[in-house]
Design a protein around this motif. Structure first.
Motif, PDB file in Angstrom:
ATOM      1  N   GLN A 127      -2.325   0.015  -8.349  1.00 51.51           N
ATOM      2  CA  GLN A 127      -1.753   1.320  -8.058  1.00 51.51           C
ATOM      3  C   GLN A 127      -2.601   2.016  -7.009  1.00 51.51           C
ATOM      4  O   GLN A 127      -3.834   1.944  -7.013  1.00 51.51           O
ATOM      5  CB  GLN A 127      -1.586   2.168  -9.311  1.00 51.51           C
ATOM      6  CG  GLN A 127      -2.816   2.684  -9.982  1.00 51.51           C
ATOM      7  CD  GLN A 127      -2.451   3.556 -11.183  1.00 51.51           C
ATOM      8  OE1 GLN A 127      -1.680   3.157 -12.059  1.00 51.51           O
ATOM      9  NE2 GLN A 127      -3.015   4.751 -11.233  1.00 51.51           N
ATOM     10  N   ILE A 128      -1.900   2.647  -6.068  1.00 52.86           N
ATOM     11  CA  ILE A 128      -2.537   3.297  -4.929  1.00 52.86           C
ATOM     12  C   ILE A 128      -2.147   4.766  -4.951  1.00 52.86           C
ATOM     13  O   ILE A 128      -0.979   5.104  -4.771  1.00 52.86           O
ATOM     14  CB  ILE A 128      -2.109   2.648  -3.596  1.00 52.86           C
ATOM     15  CG1 ILE A 128      -2.464   1.157  -3.587  1.00 52.86           C
ATOM     16  CG2 ILE A 128      -2.768   3.349  -2.420  1.00 52.86           C
ATOM     17  CD1 ILE A 128      -1.317   0.254  -3.978  1.00 52.86           C
ATOM     18  N   SER A 129      -3.099   5.617  -5.202  1.00 57.99           N
ATOM     19  CA  SER A 129      -2.844   7.052  -5.242  1.00 57.99           C
ATOM     20  C   SER A 129      -2.859   7.605  -3.822  1.00 57.99           C
ATOM     21  O   SER A 129      -3.913   7.703  -3.196  1.00 57.99           O
ATOM     22  CB  SER A 129      -3.899   7.759  -6.098  1.00 57.99           C
ATOM     23  OG  SER A 129      -3.722   9.150  -6.050  1.00 57.99           O
TER      24      SER A 129
ATOM     25  N   THR B  83       6.505   7.093   4.799  1.00 62.59           N
ATOM     26  CA  THR B  83       7.522   8.130   4.620  1.00 62.59           C
ATOM     27  C   THR B  83       8.601   7.683   3.642  1.00 62.59           C
ATOM     28  O   THR B  83       8.994   8.434   2.751  1.00 62.59           O
ATOM     29  CB  THR B  83       8.172   8.491   5.963  1.00 62.59           C
ATOM     30  OG1 THR B  83       7.211   9.131   6.795  1.00 62.59           O
ATOM     31  CG2 THR B  83       9.352   9.437   5.768  1.00 62.59           C
ATOM     32  N   CYS B  84       9.068   6.464   3.768  1.00 63.60           N
ATOM     33  CA  CYS B  84      10.243   6.007   3.015  1.00 63.60           C
ATOM     34  C   CYS B  84       9.894   5.320   1.700  1.00 63.60           C
ATOM     35  O   CYS B  84      10.802   5.015   0.916  1.00 63.60           O
ATOM     36  CB  CYS B  84      11.081   5.073   3.876  1.00 63.60           C
ATOM     37  SG  CYS B  84      11.761   5.881   5.351  1.00 63.60           S
ATOM     38  N   VAL B  85       8.611   5.077   1.439  1.00 66.65           N
ATOM     39  CA  VAL B  85       8.237   4.368   0.220  1.00 66.65           C
ATOM     40  C   VAL B  85       8.664   5.127  -1.041  1.00 66.65           C
ATOM     41  O   VAL B  85       8.847   4.540  -2.103  1.00 66.65           O
ATOM     42  CB  VAL B  85       6.716   4.081   0.201  1.00 66.65           C
ATOM     43  CG1 VAL B  85       5.920   5.374   0.019  1.00 66.65           C
ATOM     44  CG2 VAL B  85       6.373   3.069  -0.876  1.00 66.65           C
ATOM     45  N   GLY B  86       8.862   6.436  -0.927  1.00 70.02           N
ATOM     46  CA  GLY B  86       9.285   7.219  -2.076  1.00 70.02           C
ATOM     47  C   GLY B  86      10.753   7.063  -2.419  1.00 70.02           C
ATOM     48  O   GLY B  86      11.192   7.500  -3.486  1.00 70.02           O
TER      49      GLY B  86
ATOM     50  N   PHE C 219       7.520   3.672  -6.089  1.00 69.44           N
ATOM     51  CA  PHE C 219       6.740   4.906  -5.936  1.00 69.44           C
ATOM     52  C   PHE C 219       7.194   5.914  -6.985  1.00 69.44           C
ATOM     53  O   PHE C 219       8.390   6.008  -7.302  1.00 69.44           O
ATOM     54  CB  PHE C 219       6.973   5.462  -4.536  1.00 69.44           C
ATOM     55  CG  PHE C 219       6.360   6.809  -4.261  1.00 69.44           C
ATOM     56  CD1 PHE C 219       5.088   6.922  -3.747  1.00 69.44           C
ATOM     57  CD2 PHE C 219       7.060   7.973  -4.543  1.00 69.44           C
ATOM     58  CE1 PHE C 219       4.518   8.160  -3.475  1.00 69.44           C
ATOM     59  CE2 PHE C 219       6.513   9.215  -4.278  1.00 69.44           C
ATOM     60  CZ  PHE C 219       5.228   9.311  -3.753  1.00 69.44           C
ATOM     61  N   GLN C 220       6.244   6.660  -7.530  1.00 70.57           N
ATOM     62  CA  GLN C 220       6.571   7.747  -8.456  1.00 70.57           C
ATOM     63  C   GLN C 220       5.669   8.939  -8.166  1.00 70.57           C
ATOM     64  O   GLN C 220       4.524   8.779  -7.727  1.00 70.57           O
ATOM     65  CB  GLN C 220       6.391   7.328  -9.908  1.00 70.57           C
ATOM     66  CG  GLN C 220       7.393   6.309 -10.402  1.00 70.57           C
ATOM     67  CD  GLN C 220       7.229   5.985 -11.880  1.00 70.57           C
ATOM     68  OE1 GLN C 220       6.352   6.535 -12.566  1.00 70.57           O
ATOM     69  NE2 GLN C 220       8.060   5.089 -12.386  1.00 70.57           N
ATOM     70  N   CYS C 221       6.183  10.122  -8.413  1.00 68.02           N
ATOM     71  CA  CYS C 221       5.374  11.337  -8.360  1.00 68.02           C
ATOM     72  C   CYS C 221       5.884  12.303  -9.412  1.00 68.02           C
ATOM     73  O   CYS C 221       6.982  12.150  -9.938  1.00 68.02           O
ATOM     74  CB  CYS C 221       5.373  11.954  -6.958  1.00 68.02           C
ATOM     75  SG  CYS C 221       6.977  12.572  -6.432  1.00 68.02           S
TER      76      CYS C 221
ATOM     77  N   GLU D 134       1.158  13.065  -1.918  1.00 66.58           N
ATOM     78  CA  GLU D 134       1.078  12.968  -3.371  1.00 66.58           C
ATOM     79  C   GLU D 134       1.847  11.750  -3.834  1.00 66.58           C
ATOM     80  O   GLU D 134       2.573  11.110  -3.066  1.00 66.58           O
ATOM     81  CB  GLU D 134       1.660  14.222  -4.025  1.00 66.58           C
ATOM     82  CG  GLU D 134       3.111  14.471  -3.702  1.00 66.58           C
ATOM     83  CD  GLU D 134       3.646  15.712  -4.376  1.00 66.58           C
ATOM     84  OE1 GLU D 134       4.875  15.888  -4.382  1.00 66.58           O
ATOM     85  OE2 GLU D 134       2.848  16.499  -4.899  1.00 66.58           O
ATOM     86  N   GLY D 135       1.668  11.424  -5.113  1.00 65.12           N
ATOM     87  CA  GLY D 135       2.384  10.306  -5.692  1.00 65.12           C
ATOM     88  C   GLY D 135       1.578   9.019  -5.705  1.00 65.12           C
ATOM     89  O   GLY D 135       0.484   8.929  -5.131  1.00 65.12           O
ATOM     90  N   ILE D 136       2.126   8.022  -6.395  1.00 63.81           N
ATOM     91  CA  ILE D 136       1.448   6.741  -6.574  1.00 63.81           C
ATOM     92  C   ILE D 136       2.371   5.603  -6.186  1.00 63.81           C
ATOM     93  O   ILE D 136       3.543   5.574  -6.562  1.00 63.81           O
ATOM     94  CB  ILE D 136       0.999   6.568  -8.044  1.00 63.81           C
ATOM     95  CG1 ILE D 136      -0.058   7.614  -8.405  1.00 63.81           C
ATOM     96  CG2 ILE D 136       0.430   5.166  -8.278  1.00 63.81           C
ATOM     97  CD1 ILE D 136      -0.466   7.596  -9.863  1.00 63.81           C
ATOM     98  N   ILE D 137       1.837   4.668  -5.406  1.00 67.90           N
ATOM     99  CA  ILE D 137       2.535   3.422  -5.110  1.00 67.90           C
ATOM    100  C   ILE D 137       2.109   2.398  -6.156  1.00 67.90           C
ATOM    101  O   ILE D 137       0.913   2.174  -6.375  1.00 67.90           O
ATOM    102  CB  ILE D 137       2.200   2.900  -3.703  1.00 67.90           C
ATOM    103  CG1 ILE D 137       2.671   3.898  -2.636  1.00 67.90           C
ATOM    104  CG2 ILE D 137       2.844   1.537  -3.464  1.00 67.90           C
ATOM    105  CD1 ILE D 137       2.248   3.520  -1.229  1.00 67.90           C
TER     106      ILE D 137
END
Length: 227
Positions: free
Chosen positions: A196-198, A107-110, A224-226, A206-209
């Motif tokens: 990178q982990i989609s 949840t918080c990785v973004g 993280f980005q999206c 959604e988004g990538i770590i």
């Protein structure tokens, strides 16, 4: 010639630098390199890239594991560990004493940056930023817990630009926004992109770590980005 000019601007920035959307160091980082303290080029990527495939092998090189004894300090949700075995990292030419372990809250990785160091007995975690107050992807841990992957074929270094929804180890990242290399909290150097982990390919999200590493300090970081 370009590297020398960029380093001069890096060390003695011009007044107009503040007006640039991306400064010269940002351009070099997008290309996967930066400078060391002497001005020599320092790669921020690995020159090998591997696609990863699902595995049922108990000794798989990459796996997700729920940390049932620990909750996120922000949203109180469950935490996950992403473990990349040191034997798999050798295929990138990376020699570590212990496995690379990223401990994070889905949840918080973004919103926050995670920095983790595995000393072989425990994983020490440092968090930069403020997370969510509610665990809104609580099903993610149950979905990811126990998922395992193996390194498959070696692919070209820019493979991330050609695909979507996979886990990739090494090569160049496909940034969803601007390049964003983290700084190691121990030595202060720019970290190297590792994987990178989609999330969209693994859970209902959604988004990538972007997993990064300081191979000198053996510290793993993630942002993280999206779109």
């Amino acid at each position: 010639m370009v590297r020398e000019l960029f380093f001069k601007l890096y060390g003695a920035p011009k007044p107009w630098k503040t007006k640039l959307y991306a400064d010269t160091d940002g351009y070099s980082q997008t290309a996967g390199w930066s400078f060391d303290s002497s001005g020599k080029r320092r790669s921020l990527v690995f020159d090998k890239c591997f696609a990863c495939k699902p595995s049922q092998n108990a000794d798989a090189g990459i796996k997700f594991k729920a940390t049932n004894d620990e909750k996120c300090k922000f949203c109180s949700g469950e935490m996950l560990e992403l473990i990349i075995k040191k034997e798999s990292l050798k295929r990138l030419g990376l020699e570590l004493k212990n496995d690379a372990v990223l401990k994070f809250c889905p949840t918080c990785v973004g919103l926050v940056q995670y920095f983790c160091q595995n000393d072989g007995n425990s994983v020490q975690t440092e968090v930069v930023g403020e997370g969510e107050i509610e665990d809104y992807v609580r099903d993610a841990v149950a979905t990811l817990d126990g998922q395992k992957f193996e390194l498959a074929n070696e692919v070209c270094m820019h493979y991330a630009a050609m695909i979507d929804g996979e886990i990739l180890l090494g090569g160049y990242p496909q940034w969803e926004q601007d390049s964003e290399y983290l700084h190691c909290p121990k030595c202060g150097k720019s970290m190297r992109y590792l994987a990178q982990i989609s999330l969209g390919g693994l859970i209902d999200g959604e988004g990538i770590i972007y997993m990064q590493i300081c191979d000198e300090c053996e510290v793993v970081g993630a942002n993280f980005q999206c779109t």
